[in-house]
Design an enzyme around this catalytic site. Structure first.
Site, short mmCIF file in Angstrom:
data_model
loop_
_atom_site.label_atom_id
_atom_site.label_comp_id
_atom_site.label_asym_id
_atom_site.label_seq_id
_atom_site.Cartn_x
_atom_site.Cartn_y
_atom_site.Cartn_z
N TYR A 1 -23.84 -57.05 -13.13
CA TYR A 1 -24.55 -55.86 -12.65
C TYR A 1 -25.63 -56.28 -11.67
O TYR A 1 -26.05 -57.45 -11.64
CB TYR A 1 -25.13 -55.04 -13.81
N ASP B 1 -18.42 -33.47 -46.51
CA ASP B 1 -17.56 -32.61 -47.31
C ASP B 1 -16.94 -33.47 -48.38
O ASP B 1 -16.53 -34.60 -48.13
CB ASP B 1 -16.53 -31.88 -46.45
N HIS C 1 -28.17 -63.30 -22.43
CA HIS C 1 -27.39 -63.04 -21.21
C HIS C 1 -28.25 -63.41 -20.01
O HIS C 1 -29.48 -63.51 -20.09
CB HIS C 1 -26.88 -61.61 -21.17
#
Length: 857
Positions: free
Chosen positions: A288, A591, A233
């Site tokens: 960003y 379980d 990126h």
């Protein structure tokens, strides 16, 4: 940081990789008393040349996933306590803001607040555009609809943090060895014996593979196919901006500057400059931002995914070029190449949001790499089949502190923990993967898909489309297609969520199925409701093949099963028993239903989906010599015929006496369904009269068709996982990995009845303490929404007088009870039936009441 060039010949633990993950692991291990820890890395230290060196270090804590948020919150606290080499705090708490340009994103930011409240992040807020610009004056308020603000978000330089962590670890006895490439891990009789490096061999008992983008290569040498993909990126830093002139700083005097410059060049001047205002995300454009003194840093995921082959990465070259950094791809910044954002280039989006960057040169720019996994979560924990081999990969700076703490606790004390208690890592466990996920083709494609969606608004029920689908088919697949099943991918299996062939039942049950309009309506069909109601009133047939199934065989199988299980497993052949498996700390590890099929043979049935393989690994890792554990998931087709008319349907195709007296609940028999051999268990996860039927896979489709044909006159319809979830939740049956996991002990979950303290089992001491009330901090609670038309989803805060006291673990509409059913864990005083609470969902508060469970009996 004073590392050593002298390679030790032995150690108790060797950490491979001295980036942010490896340094965090070494820090935590030594803090817990481990002195004999050696960390090796192919690069210099602390600027090793991996993603920790080039990453801008932004830390947004809030994520939809609890694991990532909890890891980030701990990382923030840890880095805040670290002193950098310059004497300053390693963490810069400047706050973080995510902005919205669309209504869809604003709704997402409201969910951000709710996730933050659920996971315990301090003071999350939704801001108006003007409030955003109060914090970030260079943002154009006319381009946004608002923002999400987390005041405790911030930035931590990977290099500064690595140096501080390593110095602390060395003060406690750890050794850090740079310029030492790991070539192999020696294993004998299933146990780690040594790490082989280019400079020599280190005998050791444990190895932690913390190499992120290089993790796959080392795993391949051991035959461990880690689905960790390097992805590229873009990151750039502008020329100095007049608007930031007052923030210019000189970092050339920083104690780490020379080291940083040697690896990263002149851009070290920018990377070492801390931000002076909140970090920023524009996720609508996959961008960003953070300031670097008088420059703005711009990160972009807004381009076509690039997934290099790990075999081509190599290491840092003699010229100092980083293997984790590739040349900047200009067209990715100047053209719209992202498959989901075809209308605007990243540069245009950036200049719109922050006009001060328009027309400015991008002085430093590169394609940096980080690691992705198939579900975007870390790949960590002990590797099945290798005693002493641990992984810690696909982890960002944001989460590395928490991941390092949890892993160290796991290694030293047997279970992962953070300071506020145990943390369940089933969805991040290295053993969660299925065999196909280890292929490079799968890893590459899904790594690219994870990159593509990293800033997309993703629904929690979203499933892959297109790439890497239709990999595993149950034997009933072709019948599902004929019946127009809505197929979703789970652990590679194509499994029905509902059947469009049941649409004719919608009118019959219309008044009992509320309409859905919002986020809860996405990936939902009213057919789920009609299928559930048809099971309650008539009979349904469900494909259970994807649930994990194990056979435990051998002369000591009975003793081993007892050691695994909390219940009394001294059962006769043909008996079925529900039980739990716990870890050493008393947390519920699984379980399961256990059937004794022969004198020395047991069938263990447990959760499927993404977490089921963790249970298989757990059982295998604890099996003694003389006991064989076979994963028979793929070799056995499984289905359940359940509902009031189930006995009538089965009676059409078998001569076996199916009466309560001849075939009681929780028993098993072997017989034929017409010409198909089956092992039948008188149990049902839907909570109705029913039989689970198991047969070798080659008979599966035939058995399915026999039952469909036999059920035509009895109202039988196939049903998918959507209906199953509605049926099981109103019956009060737990779903492991969702509303049952290792963070709770059996008594907190309400399953203490499945514990027999007169037997010996793993975790008994901790479970006994819980039975005495010594370790009960929360209690399971079943809630229903007071509004019979309303539906909420998981991950939202449960409130008492406006204050968060828990969060929604699972939620689904109960079509039999006529209300949305919620399962959560609350402080015991709030878990009493009749307690009135609220659930915050999509910005609204929904009244809810704690109920006695089960709601359907």
């Amino acid at each position: 940081m004073q590392s050593t060039d002298s390679l030790p010949t032995e150690a108790s633990t060797v950490v491979v990789g001295a980036g942010i993950v490896g340094c965090n692991v070494a820090y935590q291990l030594t803090e817990m008393g481990r002195e004999d820890v050696v960390v090796v890395d192919q690069g210099p230290m602390p600027t090793t040349g991996g993603s920790s060196t080039h990453a801008p270090g932004i830390m947004f804590q809030t994520a939809e996933d609890k694991i990532l948020t909890k890891f980030a919150d701990y990382s923030r606290q840890l880095y805040s306590d670290l002193e950098g080499a310059d004497g300053q705090q390693a963490y810069r708490e400047v706050g973080g803001i995510e902005v919205a340009r669309t209504d869809e994103r604003m709704a997402f930011l409201e969910r951000r607040v709710e996730n933050a409240l659920a996971w315990g992040i301090d003071d999350p807020q939704v801001l108006s555009p003007e409030e955003v610009t109060d914090h970030l004056p260079l943002v154009d308020a006319d381009r946004i609809l608002g923002g999400y603000y987390s005041p405790t978000d911030g930035q931590a330089s990977g290099v500064v943090a690595c140096d501080a962590l390593a110095r602390a670890a060395m003060d406690r006895g750890a050794a850090f060895v740079p310029h030492t490439r790991t070539e192999d891990v020696e294993v004998a009789d299933g146990s780690v014996r040594a790490v082989v490096t280019e400079n020599g061999r280190i005998e050791c008992e444990e190895v932690v593979v913390a190499t992120n983008i290089w993790a796959r290569q080392l795993g391949e040498k051991l035959g461990v196919h880690l689905p960790v993909a390097p992805v590229e990126h873009q990151y750039t830093m502008t020329e100095p901006l007049a608007e930031l002139a007052d923030n210019a700083v000189d970092v050339t005097g920083h104690p780490l500057y020379e080291n940083y410059e040697n690896v990263s060049g002149e851009k070290a001047e920018r990377l070492l400059a801390a931000p002076d205002r909140p970090i920023l995300r524009d996720q609508d454009n996959a961008m960003y931002y953070r300031t670097h003194g008088d420059s703005y840093g711009i990160g972009s995921y807004n381009h076509d995914p690039v997934v290099p082959n790990p075999e081509d990465l190599g290491g840092n070259d003699p010229e100092g070029n980083q293997a984790s950094v590739h040349d900047f791809t200009e067209r990715f910044m100047d053209e719209a190449t992202h498959p989901d954002r075809p209308d605007k280039s990243p540069r245009q989006a950036s200049d719109e949001l922050i006009p001060a960057t328009a027309g400015k040169d991008l002085e430093y720019k590169y394609n940096g790499m980080f690691a992705e996994s198939p579900n975007g979560l870390p790949v960590m924990g002990p590797v099945e089949g290798f005693d002493g081999l641990w992984t810690a990969a696909a982890i960002w700076i944001t989460h590395a502190g928490g991941a390092g703490k949890a892993l160290a606790e796991w290694m030293v004390n047997g279970t992962p923990r953070l300071p506020d208690g145990p943390i369940d890592l089933a969805h991040a466990d290295v053993n969660r993967f299925d065999e196909h996920e280890g292929s490079w083709e799968f890893t590459r494609d899904i790594g690219g898909e994870e990159y593509r969606i990293v800033y997309n608004v993703m629904h929690p029920k979203w499933v892959w489309e297109g790439k890497q689908r239709d990999i595993r088919r149950t034997p009933m697949y072709h019948s599902h297609v004929e019946l127009d099943a809505e197929l979703w991918a789970e652990a590679g299996w194509e499994v029905p969520q509902w059947f469009d062939s049941n649409a004719d039942l919608v009118e019959r049950y219309r008044d009992r199925i509320p309409e859905r309009e919002g986020w809860e309506a996405v990936y939902w069909s009213p057919i789920e409701g009609v299928e559930a109601l048809n099971v309650r009133e008539n009979v349904g047939l469900h494909d259970m093949t994807s649930f994990n199934k194990m056979e435990v065989v051998g002369p000591d199988a009975g003793a081993f099963v007892q050691r695994l299980c909390t219940n009394d497993m001294d059962i006769d052949v043909g008996r079925v028993r529900y039980t739990l498996m716990c870890n050493e700390a008393g947390g519920v590890r699984a379980d399961i239903t256990v059937t004794r099929t022969d004198e020395n043979r047991y069938l263990l049935l447990t959760t499927g989906r993404e977490v089921g393989n963790n249970h298989v690994a757990w059982v295998r890792d604890h099996a003694p010599e003389g006991v064989v554990v076979n994963d028979v998931t793929s070799s056995m087709a499984a289905m359940v015929c359940t509902g009031p008319n189930a006995r009538d349907v089965l009676s059409e195709v078998t001569d076996v006496d199916l009466s309560d007296e001849a075939f009681p609940f929780f028993t098993s028999q072997e017989f034929y369904v017409r010409n198909v051999p089956v092992t039948a268990l008188r149990v049902s996860y839907a909570g109705e009269l029913g039989w689970e039927l198991y047969t070798p896979s080659e008979y599966g489709e035939t058995l399915w068709r026999h039952l469909l044909e036999a059920g035509e006159d009895h109202g039988l319809r196939p049903y998918g996982n959507g209906a199953l979830n509605a049926l099981r939740i109103e019956k009060g049956f737990r779903l492991w990995g969702v509303d049952l996991d290792t963070e709770q002990n059996p008594y907190e979950t309400g399953l203490g009845w499945a514990v027999d303290l007169d037997t010996d089992f793993i975790g008994k001491e901790a479970v006994a303490a819980a039975a005495a009330g010594d370790d009960i901090s929360t209690k399971v609670a079943c809630l229903t929404l007071d509004d019979p038309e309303a539906v909420v989803m998981a991950g939202r805060p449960v409130l008492h007088k406006g204050d968060p006291i828990g969060y929604v673990h699972s939620a689904e509409y109960g079509y039999t009870v006529g209300a949305c059913v919620v399962y959560t864990y609350l402080p015991p005083e709030y878990a009493e039936p009749g307690t009135e609470l609220e659930i915050r969902y999509e910005g609204e508060h929904y009244a809810a009441t704690v109920r006695e469970e089960p709601l359907v009996d």
